[in-house]
Enzyme design. Structure first.
Site, short mmCIF file in Angstrom:
data_model
loop_
_atom_site.label_atom_id
_atom_site.label_comp_id
_atom_site.label_asym_id
_atom_site.label_seq_id
_atom_site.Cartn_x
_atom_site.Cartn_y
_atom_site.Cartn_z
N CYS A 69 37.91 42.58 37.11
CA CYS A 69 38.12 43.22 35.71
C CYS A 69 38.56 44.47 35.74
O CYS A 69 39.05 45.20 35.16
CB CYS A 69 36.79 43.08 34.60
SG CYS A 69 36.48 41.41 34.56
C1 BEZ Z 1 35.04 39.27 38.20
O1 BEZ Z 1 35.38 39.64 36.86
O2 BEZ Z 1 35.29 40.15 38.92
C2 BEZ Z 1 34.63 37.98 38.75
C3 BEZ Z 1 34.21 37.12 37.92
C4 BEZ Z 1 33.63 35.78 38.10
C5 BEZ Z 1 34.02 35.43 39.66
C6 BEZ Z 1 34.37 36.32 40.41
C7 BEZ Z 1 34.91 37.63 40.00
#
Ligand code: BEZ
Length: 212
Positions: A45
């Protein structure tokens, strides 16, 4: 209920990193991209929010306002924005919705309980100036989205709306376009597409990209 193409994007009023926003009022006459994230302070994100900030001019050129959502509260968003700016070399220049009670996440069906009961999936909604939903997209949590592809779809939607052409498989900006099937009249085709057109089949008519 799931939101489908052609539906009116549900309106809402929420707290964001830029103050309280009423969604339809925020969009005004612009196009909109509403996109959700599993949670704050997550690695993928962080890169996505940075990328959208860096593509700000590209969205603005297309008259598109962006707005992100995650189910964390405002204080958390504000701290995370500093990290995004620091690590991604950008300035987050669009609002991030705080949705701790999942009001908007539920309205837009962004929680897919069989994937995760609490976190939002990576949803994208492209909304046109009439507030109609024109693209929905859902990515898994561990896969960052390709925002160049979202810009490409917006270009295609705007070509259809403003120039009556569709875009073929793997179309890129500058490639030839497809004359929409609803235009049948030869005189109208010549008037609308002065750069010329090629009839490959009666139902497959190609023309140079009209706005280039
Ligand atoms: C992330 O948002 O970075 C993420 C979320 C779930 C699994 C792997 C990465």
């Amino acid at each position: 209920m799931a939101i489908r193409l052609g539906d009116t994007a549900p309106d809402f009023t929420v707290d964001t990193t830029e103050g309280e926003i009423s969604f339809h009022e925020y969009l005004g006459d612009s196009w909109g991209v509403l996109f959700s994230h599993p949670a704050d302070y997550t690695p993928v994100c962080t890169t996505e929010l940075g990328m959208v900030a860096k593509l700000n001019e590209e969205f603005a050129k297309r008259n598109v306002k962006t707005i992100a959502l995650s189910v964390d509260p405002i204080d958390s968003h504000n701290g995370w924005v500093s990290d995004i700016n620091e690590t991604q070399g950008c300035t987050v220049n669009y609002p991030i919705i705080a949705d701790p009670d999942r009001k908007v996440a539920d309205l837009y069906d962004m929680i897919h309980p069989n994937a995760d009961n609490t976190l939002t999936v990576r949803s994208v909604f492209v909304i046109d100036p009439n507030k109609k939903v024109r693209l929905t997209l859902t990515y898994p949590a561990a896969t960052g989205r390709n925002f160049d592809e979202i810009l490409r779809v917006i270009d295609s939607l705007q070509l259809t709306d403003y120039h009556k052409v569709a875009t073929p498989a793997n179309w890129k900006d500058g490639d030839d376009c497809v004359i929409v099937p609803s235009i049948k009249d030869k005189d109208e085709i010549e008037k609308l597409f002065p750069k010329g057109h090629t009839v490959v089949k009666p139902y497959l008519r190609m023309t140079p990209q009209p706005n280039k």
